[in-house]
Design a protein around this motif. Structure first.
Motif, PDB file in Angstrom:
ATOM      1  N   TYR A 129       0.859  -1.191   0.000  1.00  0.00           N
ATOM      2  CA  TYR A 129       0.000   0.000   0.000  1.00  0.00           C
ATOM      3  C   TYR A 129       0.894   1.239   0.000  1.00  0.00           C
ATOM      4  O   TYR A 129       1.169   1.829   1.047  1.00  0.00           O
ATOM      5  CB  TYR A 129      -0.914  -0.013   1.226  1.00  0.00           C
ATOM      6  N   ARG A 130       1.336   1.626  -1.172  1.00  0.00           N
ATOM      7  CA  ARG A 130       2.370   2.658  -1.293  1.00  0.00           C
ATOM      8  C   ARG A 130       1.885   4.047  -0.898  1.00  0.00           C
ATOM      9  O   ARG A 130       2.699   4.929  -0.616  1.00  0.00           O
ATOM     10  CB  ARG A 130       2.936   2.668  -2.706  1.00  0.00           C
ATOM     11  N   ARG A 131       0.582   4.248  -0.887  1.00  0.00           N
ATOM     12  CA  ARG A 131       0.064   5.556  -0.512  1.00  0.00           C
ATOM     13  C   ARG A 131      -0.380   5.630   0.943  1.00  0.00           C
ATOM     14  O   ARG A 131      -0.795   6.691   1.414  1.00  0.00           O
ATOM     15  CB  ARG A 131      -1.121   5.923  -1.421  1.00  0.00           C
ATOM     16  N   ALA A 132      -0.309   4.522   1.637  1.00  0.00           N
ATOM     17  CA  ALA A 132      -0.833   4.469   3.002  1.00  0.00           C
ATOM     18  C   ALA A 132       0.190   4.954   4.021  1.00  0.00           C
ATOM     19  O   ALA A 132       1.411   4.832   3.836  1.00  0.00           O
ATOM     20  CB  ALA A 132      -1.265   3.044   3.338  1.00  0.00           C
ATOM     21  N   ARG A 133      -0.309   5.492   5.113  1.00  0.00           N
ATOM     22  CA  ARG A 133       0.497   5.855   6.266  1.00  0.00           C
ATOM     23  C   ARG A 133       0.437   4.696   7.250  1.00  0.00           C
ATOM     24  O   ARG A 133      -0.656   4.268   7.653  1.00  0.00           O
ATOM     25  CB  ARG A 133      -0.060   7.126   6.918  1.00  0.00           C
ATOM     26  N   VAL A 134       1.591   4.149   7.642  1.00  0.00           N
ATOM     27  CA  VAL A 134       1.640   3.010   8.550  1.00  0.00           C
ATOM     28  C   VAL A 134       1.988   3.489   9.956  1.00  0.00           C
ATOM     29  O   VAL A 134       2.991   4.183  10.164  1.00  0.00           O
ATOM     30  CB  VAL A 134       2.662   1.957   8.078  1.00  0.00           C
ATOM     31  N   LEU A 135       1.146   3.102  10.911  1.00  0.00           N
ATOM     32  CA  LEU A 135       1.390   3.363  12.325  1.00  0.00           C
ATOM     33  C   LEU A 135       1.870   2.067  12.970  1.00  0.00           C
ATOM     34  O   LEU A 135       1.263   1.014  12.772  1.00  0.00           O
ATOM     35  CB  LEU A 135       0.115   3.832  13.021  1.00  0.00           C
ATOM     36  N   ALA A 136       2.956   2.117  13.718  1.00  0.00           N
ATOM     37  CA  ALA A 136       3.511   0.944  14.389  1.00  0.00           C
ATOM     38  C   ALA A 136       3.363   1.131  15.893  1.00  0.00           C
ATOM     39  O   ALA A 136       3.962   2.040  16.469  1.00  0.00           O
ATOM     40  CB  ALA A 136       4.978   0.761  14.013  1.00  0.00           C
ATOM     41  N   LEU A 137       2.548   0.268  16.521  1.00  0.00           N
ATOM     42  CA  LEU A 137       2.256   0.426  17.952  1.00  0.00           C
ATOM     43  C   LEU A 137       2.735  -0.790  18.724  1.00  0.00           C
ATOM     44  O   LEU A 137       2.498  -1.930  18.322  1.00  0.00           O
ATOM     45  CB  LEU A 137       0.748   0.625  18.149  1.00  0.00           C
ATOM     46  N   ASP A 138       3.402  -0.543  19.834  1.00  0.00           N
ATOM     47  CA  ASP A 138       3.849  -1.623  20.715  1.00  0.00           C
ATOM     48  C   ASP A 138       3.956  -1.076  22.128  1.00  0.00           C
ATOM     49  O   ASP A 138       4.163   0.121  22.321  1.00  0.00           O
ATOM     50  CB  ASP A 138       5.198  -2.177  20.266  1.00  0.00           C
ATOM     51  N   PHE A 139       3.808  -1.965  23.127  1.00  0.00           N
ATOM     52  CA  PHE A 139       3.909  -1.490  24.505  1.00  0.00           C
ATOM     53  C   PHE A 139       5.340  -1.485  25.025  1.00  0.00           C
ATOM     54  O   PHE A 139       5.603  -1.003  26.122  1.00  0.00           O
ATOM     55  CB  PHE A 139       2.973  -2.250  25.437  1.00  0.00           C
ATOM     56  N   ALA A 140       6.292  -2.008  24.234  1.00  0.00           N
ATOM     57  CA  ALA A 140       7.697  -2.033  24.630  1.00  0.00           C
ATOM     58  C   ALA A 140       8.478  -1.007  23.816  1.00  0.00           C
ATOM     59  O   ALA A 140       8.595  -1.123  22.593  1.00  0.00           O
ATOM     60  CB  ALA A 140       8.283  -3.426  24.423  1.00  0.00           C
ATOM     61  N   HIS A 141       8.997  -0.004  24.501  1.00  0.00           N
ATOM     62  CA  HIS A 141       9.722   1.064  23.815  1.00  0.00           C
ATOM     63  C   HIS A 141      10.926   0.527  23.057  1.00  0.00           C
ATOM     64  O   HIS A 141      11.257   0.993  21.954  1.00  0.00           O
ATOM     65  CB  HIS A 141      10.156   2.127  24.836  1.00  0.00           C
ATOM     66  N   GLY A 142      11.603  -0.465  23.631  1.00  0.00           N
ATOM     67  CA  GLY A 142      12.769  -1.036  22.956  1.00  0.00           C
ATOM     68  C   GLY A 142      12.430  -1.632  21.608  1.00  0.00           C
ATOM     69  O   GLY A 142      13.221  -1.542  20.659  1.00  0.00           O
ATOM     70  N   MET A 143      11.256  -2.256  21.503  1.00  0.00           N
ATOM     71  CA  MET A 143      10.827  -2.797  20.217  1.00  0.00           C
ATOM     72  C   MET A 143      10.626  -1.676  19.198  1.00  0.00           C
ATOM     73  O   MET A 143      10.995  -1.800  18.021  1.00  0.00           O
ATOM     74  CB  MET A 143       9.531  -3.594  20.387  1.00  0.00           C
ATOM     75  N   LEU A 144      10.055  -0.571  19.641  1.00  0.00           N
ATOM     76  CA  LEU A 144       9.811   0.543  18.720  1.00  0.00           C
ATOM     77  C   LEU A 144      11.110   1.187  18.239  1.00  0.00           C
ATOM     78  O   LEU A 144      11.161   1.726  17.128  1.00  0.00           O
ATOM     79  CB  LEU A 144       8.925   1.585  19.389  1.00  0.00           C
ATOM     80  N   LEU A 145      12.158   1.125  19.046  1.00  0.00           N
ATOM     81  CA  LEU A 145      13.452   1.634  18.590  1.00  0.00           C
ATOM     82  C   LEU A 145      13.950   0.840  17.385  1.00  0.00           C
ATOM     83  O   LEU A 145      14.655   1.376  16.523  1.00  0.00           O
ATOM     84  CB  LEU A 145      14.474   1.568  19.727  1.00  0.00           C
ATOM     85  N   GLN A 146      13.585  -0.449  17.324  1.00  0.00           N
ATOM     86  CA  GLN A 146      13.917  -1.266  16.154  1.00  0.00           C
ATOM     87  C   GLN A 146      12.945  -0.982  15.010  1.00  0.00           C
ATOM     88  O   GLN A 146      13.350  -0.833  13.857  1.00  0.00           O
ATOM     89  CB  GLN A 146      13.864  -2.749  16.525  1.00  0.00           C
ATOM     90  N   ALA A 147      11.658  -0.872  15.334  1.00  0.00           N
ATOM     91  CA  ALA A 147      10.634  -0.695  14.301  1.00  0.00           C
ATOM     92  C   ALA A 147      10.776   0.625  13.560  1.00  0.00           C
ATOM     93  O   ALA A 147      10.452   0.711  12.366  1.00  0.00           O
ATOM     94  CB  ALA A 147       9.246  -0.785  14.930  1.00  0.00           C
ATOM     95  N   ARG A 148      11.262   1.660  14.219  1.00  0.00           N
ATOM     96  CA  ARG A 148      11.333   2.970  13.571  1.00  0.00           C
ATOM     97  C   ARG A 148      12.359   3.015  12.441  1.00  0.00           C
ATOM     98  O   ARG A 148      12.395   3.964  11.663  1.00  0.00           O
ATOM     99  CB  ARG A 148      11.649   4.053  14.603  1.00  0.00           C
TER     100      ARG A 148
END
Length: 286
Positions: free
Chosen positions: A66-85
């Motif tokens: 979905y090349r036009r979509a905005r993707v939101l990545a949600l997780d309760f572990a901040h460390g995981m989001l440091l990888q996801a970003r």
């Protein structure tokens, strides 16, 4: 059903974040199988939520699809989001949100598609969680997820039962109960199915190491609080040997797949339903 100690679970995933991808073979496989199911629906989402994103493995595939979509990545572990970003193209990084799946900090009807891989077994209030997902989905939006069923890690559960009477493996809900909960939450056109996948190991210590690296510790509130000594680990290894087949120790996973749609009508006070327009381009192939 044993409740999950969310604080312990969050800390486990914080510690696991840096090395998670090195052992998450099963998690990547079931994410791929879930996302392949999007081939059978026609949807043009403007905003997608990857709920329980972990290290963000699904983000790249969602952005390519979905090349036009905005993707939101949600997780309760901040460390995981440091990888996801770090996922996605450098000009299209996901918007990362640190929050609990049971209390989503998103506006009503603000998302067109929710995907969630191996997350809901960490939720205590599944009905409330599904209600939150429905709340943030736009009318006609799609909800697609995986989780684990009660046969998951049955060999490990059986081996521990021969060592002591404590809870050592997190609980998992039956597929039919999950489907009923989706219906109770007022999703429509629900489809549920399951398959069994098996990983094999040379030693039980290798399985335990993988679970530790994944952050998939026993996080039930009924878990034993004392450290597991060498003698009990040795007893566990002996009990697990009864499951050895063709020279390997199996670890079974019952993988549950589900998808459902947000209704085009939403109930309002007094029992009157109001019709709402669907998101652009939604068609379901049946």
């Amino acid at each position: 059903m044993s409740l999950i100690d969310k604080t312990r679970a969050r800390r486990s995933f914080e510690r696991a974040a840096a090395d998670y991808d090195s052992v998450a073979v099963l998690q990547r496989e079931i994410a791929d199988r879930m996302l392949e199911r999007l081939d059978y629906v026609r949807l043009e989402p403007a905003r997608i939520l990857d709920l329980g994103t972990g290290t963000g493995y699904a983000v790249d595939r969602l952005q390519r699809r979905y090349r036009r979509a905005r993707v939101l990545a949600l997780d309760f572990a901040h460390g995981m989001l440091l990888q996801a970003r770090r996922r996605g193209h450098w000009m299209r990084r996901p918007a990362c949100i640190c929050a609990d799946a049971e209390r989503l900090p998103l506006a009503d009807a603000s998302v067109d598609l929710i995907v969630s891989n191996a997350t809901f077994q960490w939720c205590n209030d599944l009905l409330g969680t599904f209600g939150e997902c429905l709340r943030i989905l736009r009318p006609g939006g799609l909800f697609m997820f995986t989780t684990f069923g009660p046969d998951t890690l049955r060999e490990l559960r059986d081996a521990w039962s021969q060592v002591d009477a404590h809870s050592h493996v997190s609980p998992f809900l039956d597929m039919h109960d999950i489907g009923d909960t989706l219906t109770e939450a007022r999703f429509t056109d629900t489809v549920m199915d399951a398959e069994r996948l098996t990983l094999t190991y040379a030693r039980v210590h290798d399985l335990m190491r993988d679970l530790k690296v994944l952050g998939a510790h026993n996080a039930t509130e009924q878990r034993p609080r004392a450290l597991t000594g060498r003698a009990r680990i040795a007893a566990l290894a002996d009990a697990y040997e009864l499951h050895r087949s063709a020279g390997r120790l199996p670890a079974s996973y019952e993988v549950i797949y589900g998808h459902a749609w947000a209704p085009l009508q939403r109930p309002v006070s007094g029992g009157v339903a109001i019709a709402l327009s669907a998101i652009g381009g939604r068609k379901q192939a049946r």
